[in-house]
Design an enzyme around this catalytic site. Structure first.
Site, short mmCIF file in Angstrom:
data_model
loop_
_atom_site.label_atom_id
_atom_site.label_comp_id
_atom_site.label_asym_id
_atom_site.label_seq_id
_atom_site.Cartn_x
_atom_site.Cartn_y
_atom_site.Cartn_z
N ASP A 51 0.75 -1.23 -0.03
CA ASP A 51 -0.03 -0.07 -0.06
C ASP A 51 0.68 1.17 0.03
O ASP A 51 0.22 2.42 -0.10
CB ASP A 51 -1.04 -0.01 0.95
CG ASP A 51 -0.26 0.06 2.55
OD1 ASP A 51 1.00 -0.06 2.43
OD2 ASP A 51 -1.21 0.00 3.51
N SER A 52 2.14 0.87 -0.04
CA SER A 52 3.11 2.24 -0.25
C SER A 52 2.76 2.99 -1.48
O SER A 52 3.16 3.90 -1.79
CB SER A 52 4.46 1.79 -0.05
OG SER A 52 4.93 0.47 -0.66
N ASP A 90 -1.16 -6.10 -0.68
CA ASP A 90 -1.28 -5.76 0.79
C ASP A 90 -2.65 -5.12 0.79
O ASP A 90 -3.24 -4.35 -0.02
CB ASP A 90 -0.55 -4.29 0.76
CG ASP A 90 0.12 -4.03 2.16
OD1 ASP A 90 -0.09 -4.62 3.35
OD2 ASP A 90 0.96 -3.27 1.95
N LYS A 120 -1.19 -9.42 2.82
CA LYS A 120 -0.60 -9.08 4.12
C LYS A 120 -1.36 -8.05 4.73
O LYS A 120 -2.24 -7.37 4.14
CB LYS A 120 0.68 -8.34 3.60
CG LYS A 120 1.45 -7.54 4.76
CD LYS A 120 2.76 -7.18 4.39
CE LYS A 120 2.60 -5.84 3.86
NZ LYS A 120 2.06 -4.80 4.95
N GLU A 122 -2.00 -5.62 8.69
CA GLU A 122 -0.82 -4.97 9.64
C GLU A 122 -1.28 -5.23 11.04
O GLU A 122 -2.42 -5.27 11.24
CB GLU A 122 -0.73 -3.52 9.14
CG GLU A 122 0.27 -3.21 7.98
CD GLU A 122 0.39 -1.70 7.74
OE1 GLU A 122 0.65 -1.26 6.75
OE2 GLU A 122 0.16 -1.08 8.64
N GLU A 189 8.98 -4.30 10.67
CA GLU A 189 9.79 -2.97 10.27
C GLU A 189 10.14 -1.78 10.89
O GLU A 189 9.57 -1.82 12.30
CB GLU A 189 8.58 -2.20 9.34
CG GLU A 189 8.98 -1.08 8.72
CD GLU A 189 8.05 -0.54 7.68
OE1 GLU A 189 8.13 0.81 7.28
OE2 GLU A 189 6.92 -1.06 7.10
#
Length: 288
Positions: A51-52, A90, A120, A122, A189
């Site tokens: 999602d970056s 993501d 993925k 978070e 991260e």
């Protein structure tokens, strides 16, 4: 490795084998078809459509605004450029947190519509329940702990996590809880290397680091960071392996100068007609 083995699509068992053998796993992000083709040719093991993309591709000021449909479009493009690496999609902010049912539905879209091998999500906390539900639905999950950009406001900004003993213990507990929920691997991260060393020896599944030191089972970097494409500030852990943005600006600038000077296009850049056809065209126009 034989050419046949190199061409074979990777599976989760291959990642487990790499961890067991101490062979580092290579992951990069990618957001379009040409980048996926480059990642494929470069021989990476995994590609994350992160999602970056919200910031590096779509111009948002954080990862929060990106939608499911935007992420699916990008992920489908990457899928078409890959054959060997595993593809991770993501799940964007707001697409899985509310309930197990929502999480499963969103994950299914990423598998069915975009061809993802894994999805993925978070954080720990309630995300552990979402991970367990997605895994129970037959979809492999990547967990993500430490600095989690979707909750960066609650974390106090883009900064390292787990720098006190208590905070580090929380990161470790989140990772272990995601493992117990059935996650296939964990991204960690922006945590101190000391935390990574303690965590990786406690995890049975592969751990991919980004700003987490050298003890992780593998590494991931954002495409636009490692190639010097993104014009934003780089995190401390980023190493730039190329300066694609500068080369692009130089190339486009040279093109602009040549267009303005009349140097481009030159005769060799155009097409011509046989002389008799050109003459006949003039006759046809004259006869009108």
């Amino acid at each position: 490795m034989s050419a046949q083995a190199a061409a074979r699509p990777l599976g989760l068992g291959d990642l487990a084998a790499k961890k067991e053998a101490g062979e580092p796993i290579v992951m990069v992000t990618a957001y379009d078809h040409p980048s996926a083709q480059v990642a494929e040719e470069a021989g990476v093991d995994m590609v994350l459509v992160g999602d970056s993309a919200a910031m590096t591709v779509l111009g948002y000021d954080s990862t929060v605004p990106v939608t499911i449909d935007e992420m699916l479009m990008l992920t489908r493009a990457v899928r078409r450029g890959l054959s060997r690496p595993l593809l991770v999609g993501d799940l964007p902010f707001g697409s899985y947190e509310a309930s197990d049912s929502l999480a499963v539905q969103t994950a299914q879209r990423f598998v069915k519509e975009a061809g993802c091998d894994l999805v993925k999500i978070e954080r720990g906390g309630t995300t552990v329940d979402r991970a367990r539900a997605i895994v129970a639905a037959g979809i492999p999950v990547v967990g993500h702990v430490g600095l989690t950009p979707q909750s960066v406001t609650a974390l106090g900004g883009y900064r390292a996590q787990g720098r006190t003993a208590e905070a580090a213990l929380a990161v470790i507990d989140d990772a272990l809880a995601l493992q117990d929920a059935g996650c296939a691997l964990i991204v960690v991260e922006a945590v101190p290397s000391e935390v990574t060393a303690l965590l990786v020896e406690r995890l049975r599944i592969p751990m991919i680091g980004i700003g987490a030191g050298a003890d992780a089972d593998g590494q991931v970097l954002v495409w636009h960071d490692l190639l010097g494409i993104y014009d934003g500030p780089a995190a401390k852990f980023v190493k730039r392996y190329a300066d694609v943005r500068a080369a692009s600006v130089a190339g486009v600038g040279a093109y602009a100068r040549e267009v303005r000077s009349g140097e481009y296009p030159a005769p060799e850049h155009g097409y011509g007609m046989p002389a008799e056809e050109a003459a006949r065209l003039k006759e046809l126009l004259t006869g009108r």
